[in-house]
Design an enzyme around this catalytic site. Structure first.
Site, mmCIF file in Angstrom:
data_model
loop_
_atom_site.group_PDB
_atom_site.id
_atom_site.type_symbol
_atom_site.label_atom_id
_atom_site.label_comp_id
_atom_site.label_asym_id
_atom_site.label_seq_id
_atom_site.Cartn_x
_atom_site.Cartn_y
_atom_site.Cartn_z
ATOM 1 N N TYR A 184 52.678 45.609 33.353
ATOM 2 C CA TYR A 184 51.557 44.951 32.671
ATOM 3 C C TYR A 184 51.925 43.483 32.353
ATOM 4 O O TYR A 184 51.081 42.708 31.935
ATOM 5 C CB TYR A 184 51.177 45.658 31.371
ATOM 6 C CG TYR A 184 50.676 47.088 31.519
ATOM 7 C CD1 TYR A 184 50.293 47.610 32.754
ATOM 8 C CD2 TYR A 184 50.580 47.928 30.409
ATOM 9 C CE1 TYR A 184 49.854 48.920 32.879
ATOM 10 C CE2 TYR A 184 50.127 49.243 30.522
ATOM 11 C CZ TYR A 184 49.771 49.726 31.764
ATOM 12 O OH TYR A 184 49.334 51.034 31.876
ATOM 13 N N HIS A 218 54.970 58.649 43.277
ATOM 14 C CA HIS A 218 55.065 58.284 44.682
ATOM 15 C C HIS A 218 56.336 58.815 45.302
ATOM 16 O O HIS A 218 56.283 59.448 46.335
ATOM 17 C CB HIS A 218 54.936 56.776 44.961
ATOM 18 C CG HIS A 218 53.535 56.293 44.825
ATOM 19 N ND1 HIS A 218 52.522 56.721 45.626
ATOM 20 C CD2 HIS A 218 52.957 55.445 43.942
ATOM 21 C CE1 HIS A 218 51.381 56.153 45.256
ATOM 22 N NE2 HIS A 218 51.623 55.382 44.233
#
Ligand SMILES: NC(=O)c1ccc[n+]([C@@H]2O[C@H](COP(=O)([O-])OP(=O)(O)OC[C@H]3O[C@@H](n4cnc5c(N)ncnc54)[C@H](OP(=O)(O)O)[C@@H]3O)[C@@H](O)[C@H]2O)c1
Length: 265
Positions: A47, A107
């Site tokens: 972020y 992932h």
């Protein structure tokens, strides 16, 4: 807003947190939230505002040990050295000695052994995951690793993630609800009707729904007045019949408003 939920590792976590994604200048936001009863900030290294979170915590006057701060490791950092470097960088950014919770984004599986190593090294307190399906978490179990204490997924009345929620409940994994405010698209007639009925704004209706369903919502706002009103979701409740109206809005995967990669292999 002092309510907490017990995590399976013996720690506790606040039942509501402030999301700080897409809010680069979030120091003031974090300060306002903490001064108005929030005790959890949902951050992430990617972020790119962890320094700002640390500044906001410092200015709030609330003791660091009373605040639950989350960071996340993204798939780019899924090697032993990558995770360690990412965590050290996050901790340096934040300016405090450790994170309350580290969530591992999906992932590469199973990556979480790296995170538990970091916990043993004292860099983090609890380990969770984000955007994991049942199959992904089962891979953690099959690898002989400790189960995560939290799974953070997109979750609101339009996308209720029932399979993963049921799986998490059975396995004592707390579900954090991201994008609980539909990213601000609050004009649905049912939400509006209940907003009028309860004299609460639409965002409060959605946050209350999430709390009553046993989730831990993470509403994001960069506006102080909204941060305060979003926190006013305690001490009142939505009647069962109205909860059912919100439940009936579920559109499964079609109802997602973000990338919602839970089911991606
Ligand atoms: N793990 C993941 O993959 C993942 C993905 C997405 C999000 N998250 C986490 O979840 C947090 C929240 O999700 P989100 O940011 O996607 O969406 P959200 O919280 O559902 O919605 C945020 C949007 O709602 C607006 N808003 C906030 N309070 C409001 C109110 N009272 N009335 C009307 N509009 C209001 C905000 O605008 P203003 O800022 O102008 O108030 C912003 O545009 C993120 O910050 C992040 O921490 C995690």
């Amino acid at each position: 807003m002092a309510e907490t939920v017990a995590l399976s590792d013996g720690h506790t976590m606040p039942t509501l947190g402030l999301g700080v994604a897409m809010n680069e200048e979030c120091a003031e936001t974090c300060k306002v939230a903490l001064q108005n009863g929030y005790r959890m900030i949902d951050g992430a290294r990617y972020y790119e505002n962890e320094v700002q979170v640390g500044v906001g915590v410092g200015k709030s006057g609330v003791k660091r040990e009373d605040i639950f701060i989350t960071s996340k490791v993204f798939h780019d950092d899924f090697t032993y050295d990558g995770t360690t470097a990412a965590l050290k960088d996050s901790i340096a950014n934040l300016g405090y000695c450790k994170y309350s919770l580290l969530e591992v984004g999906r992932h590469v599986l199973p990556p979480t052994g790296l995170s538990w190593t970091a916990r043993r090294a004292g860099m983090i307190r609890s380990v969770g995951v984000s955007n994991y399906s049942e199959n992904h978490i089962e891979e953690i179990r099959e690898a002989g690793l400790e189960m995560p204490v939290v799974n953070q997924v997109e979750l609101h009345p339009f996308c209720q993630q029932k399979p993963i929620v049921e799986y998490c409940r059975k396995n004592n994994i707390i579900v954090q609800a991201y994008s609980p405010l539909l990213r601000g698209a609050l004009d649905n007639p049912v939400i509006q009707e209940l907003s009028t009925k309860y004299s609460k704004d639409p965002a409060q209706i959605l946050i209350r729904w999430s709390l009553q369903r046993g989730f831990v919502p993470l509403p994001k706002s960069s506006q102080p007045e909204r941060i305060i009103s979003n926190g006013q979701a305690f001490g009142w409740s939505i009647e069962l019949a109205d909860m059912a109206k919100l439940d009936a809005l579920d559109r499964g995967k079609e109802g997602a408003v973000t990338w919602n990669p839970v089911d991606v292999d």
